[in-house]
Design an enzyme around this catalytic site. Sequence first.
Site, PDB file in Angstrom:
ATOM      1  N   ASP A   1     -40.396  -1.676 -37.808  1.00 46.51           N
ATOM      2  CA  ASP A   1     -41.000  -0.626 -36.996  1.00 46.51           C
ATOM      3  C   ASP A   1     -40.113  -0.393 -35.780  1.00 46.51           C
ATOM      4  OD1 ASP A   1     -42.700   1.246 -36.070  1.00 46.51           O
ATOM      5  OD2 ASP A   1     -44.333  -0.127 -35.560  1.00 46.51           O
TER       6      ASP A   1
ATOM      7  N   CYS B   1     -63.278 -23.441  -7.705  1.00 50.00           N
ATOM      8  CA  CYS B   1     -63.970 -23.020  -8.928  1.00 50.00           C
ATOM      9  C   CYS B   1     -63.404 -23.833 -10.102  1.00 50.00           C
ATOM     10  CB  CYS B   1     -63.726 -21.524  -9.135  1.00 50.00           C
ATOM     11  SG  CYS B   1     -64.364 -20.863 -10.664  1.00 50.00           S
TER      12      CYS B   1
ATOM     13  N   LYS C   1     -40.452  -3.354 -43.771  1.00 49.46           N
ATOM     14  CA  LYS C   1     -40.246  -2.045 -43.151  1.00 49.46           C
ATOM     15  C   LYS C   1     -40.301  -2.238 -41.635  1.00 49.46           C
ATOM     16  CE  LYS C   1     -41.539   2.793 -43.351  1.00 49.46           C
ATOM     17  NZ  LYS C   1     -41.442   3.043 -41.923  1.00 49.46           N
TER      18      LYS C   1
ATOM     19  N   GLU D   1     -38.540  -5.200 -49.401  1.00 54.14           N
ATOM     20  CA  GLU D   1     -38.089  -5.686 -48.092  1.00 54.14           C
ATOM     21  C   GLU D   1     -39.029  -5.219 -46.985  1.00 54.14           C
ATOM     22  OE1 GLU D   1     -34.368  -3.713 -49.080  1.00 54.14           O
ATOM     23  OE2 GLU D   1     -34.499  -2.651 -47.187  1.00 54.14           O
TER      24      GLU D   1
ATOM     25  N   LYS E   1     -47.293   0.990 -46.707  1.00 55.02           N
ATOM     26  CA  LYS E   1     -47.642   0.700 -45.313  1.00 55.02           C
ATOM     27  C   LYS E   1     -48.840  -0.245 -45.220  1.00 55.02           C
ATOM     28  CE  LYS E   1     -46.557   3.530 -42.291  1.00 55.02           C
ATOM     29  NZ  LYS E   1     -45.807   4.590 -41.670  1.00 55.02           N
TER      30      LYS E   1
ATOM     31  N   TYR F   1     -30.800  -4.411 -37.539  1.00 55.11           N
ATOM     32  CA  TYR F   1     -30.877  -4.991 -38.882  1.00 55.11           C
ATOM     33  C   TYR F   1     -30.352  -3.960 -39.872  1.00 55.11           C
ATOM     34  CZ  TYR F   1     -33.609  -9.180 -37.903  1.00 55.11           C
ATOM     35  OH  TYR F   1     -34.018 -10.412 -37.479  1.00 55.11           O
TER      36      TYR F   1
ATOM     37  N   CYS G   1     -62.401 -14.322  -7.752  1.00 53.34           N
ATOM     38  CA  CYS G   1     -63.352 -15.328  -7.297  1.00 53.34           C
ATOM     39  C   CYS G   1     -62.677 -16.007  -6.111  1.00 53.34           C
ATOM     40  CB  CYS G   1     -63.607 -16.346  -8.408  1.00 53.34           C
ATOM     41  SG  CYS G   1     -64.357 -17.858  -7.809  1.00 53.34           S
TER      42      CYS G   1
END
Length: 670
Positions: A120, A433, A118, A116, A316, A227, A428
């Site tokens: 973060d 332009c 991982k 499954e 990882k 989750y 600018c």
Amino acid sequence: MKSVDRAIIQKIEKLRKDIHRHDYLYYVLAEPEISDFDYDKLMRELQDYETEYPELVTPDSPTQRVGGEPTREFSAVTHSLPMLSLSNTYSEDEIREFDRRVRSLIPQERFEYVCELKFDGVSLALRYKDGLLSIGVTRGDGIQGDDITQNVKTIRSIPLRLNNVKVQMPDCEVRGEVIMNRKDFQRMNELKELAGEKRFANPRNSVAGTLKLQDPKIVASRPIKFYGYSLHSPKENLKSHYENLHSLKKLGFLVDNNAKRFDNIDDVIEFWKEWEAKRDTLAFDIDGVVVKIDLLKQQEMLGAIAKSPRWAIACKFTARKAETKLKNIRIQVGRTGTITPVADLEPVSIGGTTVSRASLYNEDYIREKDIRIGDTVIVERGGDVIPKVTSVVAEKRLKISKPFIFPAKCPECGSNLVRLEDEANYYCENSECPKQIRGRIEHWASRGAMDIDGLGEAIVNRLVTNNFVLNIADLYELNKYRKELAELERWGDKSVKNLLDGIEESKKRPFHRVLFSLGIRHVGITVAQVLTDHFSSIDKLIDSSDEELQTIHEIGPKIAESIERFFSESHNRKIIERLKKVSLNLHTDKKKISGQLSGKSFVITGTLSSMTRDEVKELIEKQGGMVVSTVSKNIDILVVGKDAGSKLDKAKKLGIELWDEDKFFSIIKK
Ligand code: IVH
């Protein structure tokens, strides 16, 4: 206790059940059946009943999600089972080694792996008692964590009551990860920046910061999700992790649908490699995949060493960081003329993507980090999509490396570049332009702006290079050239019709969207909304003085100056006159003003128990009222929530009419 009519009890139960169901549809399945407005109505109805019959409030009532008061300190809770961590690996060899070890430890067993994602994010343990959420605890040191139940209750993807106790799980613990989608993270950071606050570094930090907040009301406004990845029950009725994931789903949790079960390590390795390449297709960050032995009995046989189990491993992804050479620094011109320095890099693979350019933000960034052409640098791909140069590898600096001298002229049109006081960027100055011309039209047509179907970068480029369009007002006269357009190579009647329909459709966008789409520097969608709340037409805004602008709470000198500057250019004024002629919404919608609060202006202060300020504001606007942020003699009504401060005092002094929450709702309901 007064006896309550049976019909009322039933009505309340039905409302709760319906709201639970809509929460699940919206937050877990992402398939809402009703509009936000109708949802709010149900919630308000329930709230009204609960105010009248407080004895009927239950802990799993959806109204209890944001009821909590701020806490000073979280109390420590001992985990029912330690929250272990996982041993990590980055290499295929070590994954194979893990497989061999497992096989040698349970030689007689046939087993399967569950693979499954991982996440973060930040891990969280949830305890349910009799099917009700009783407590939410952070990981802490794995043995003890913080009780953050009040914050946890505000996370709508966490069920307050388990959905389907038929799964026979009234008492259980669910563990999982709290995450924030990258898009939500970026939006939150933009808002933080507008408010002058510090940005979070990445989605994980922003989740960690959010869960530690002392005020659940703020937590409730943060777009975080939970989750589930494991289910624990004191009863011995659980058999397989894979089945547990399915049970979690049935119980009402959001579960990663990408989990797969394999009986050999080659497939596991393939799954890992596949996700390393596909990680960016997800809405949230993952930093690897987790491989777990499926059967709980076998997990138990394998046991744990020190702090991590022998039955699982985190595979990882290689860090999204790489060393490479900075070949050159170029400057890019954005749609408002902002100049951004960009690093040309020796192409390098970072987390499966080849990177050959990275942002250097501005002159100060380059100077602070002393980044020079020819340097060896570290490039990172973080929560933001664009890679950035984060540091220089000093020991690898060559004698020939050259400091970058910021150019004096625009690379697109040769005009002078200027750097305003207090700003990090060069601009600018030439609004004609060519890069800015295309950029403004692209911005105008983009999704958050006028949302014109079929008018992307390529088409804009084509229209501009063929001189059909030089500014946004020209778009609304394109129908004159229907025939000529259709004759352009590979176009034809149908695409032209679609484009023209898209342009016509955009005339329906409300005033604040139009104002935002003009691309005035520092006027994002929120500021645009603030301005249109204050000024009912573009003419009123154009005529406003710098001073008047700055009396608006959200508008500081920087924004005010930018607005003045924009409207002082005759070129921009001409475009606005032309947009008026083709009937774009350059004033507040008349329809809105027909509601019962029509023409009245409001300020909201303090916290309301049943709604956020944004929701109250929306309600007022739907009824034709206007919400501003500062109390002055020009406002009609102050809506007063709990803990109101100086605004209330000021309003009292000015003799402004005051509405408390009850009064507000009773009037709105009429
Ligand atoms: S299982 C004993 N599954 O990774 C194993 N963890 O170092 C318990 N994590 O702190 C963890 N996604 O926050 C598991 N699908 C997943 C996960 C996951 C992320 C995090 C978790 C834990 C860390 C393990």
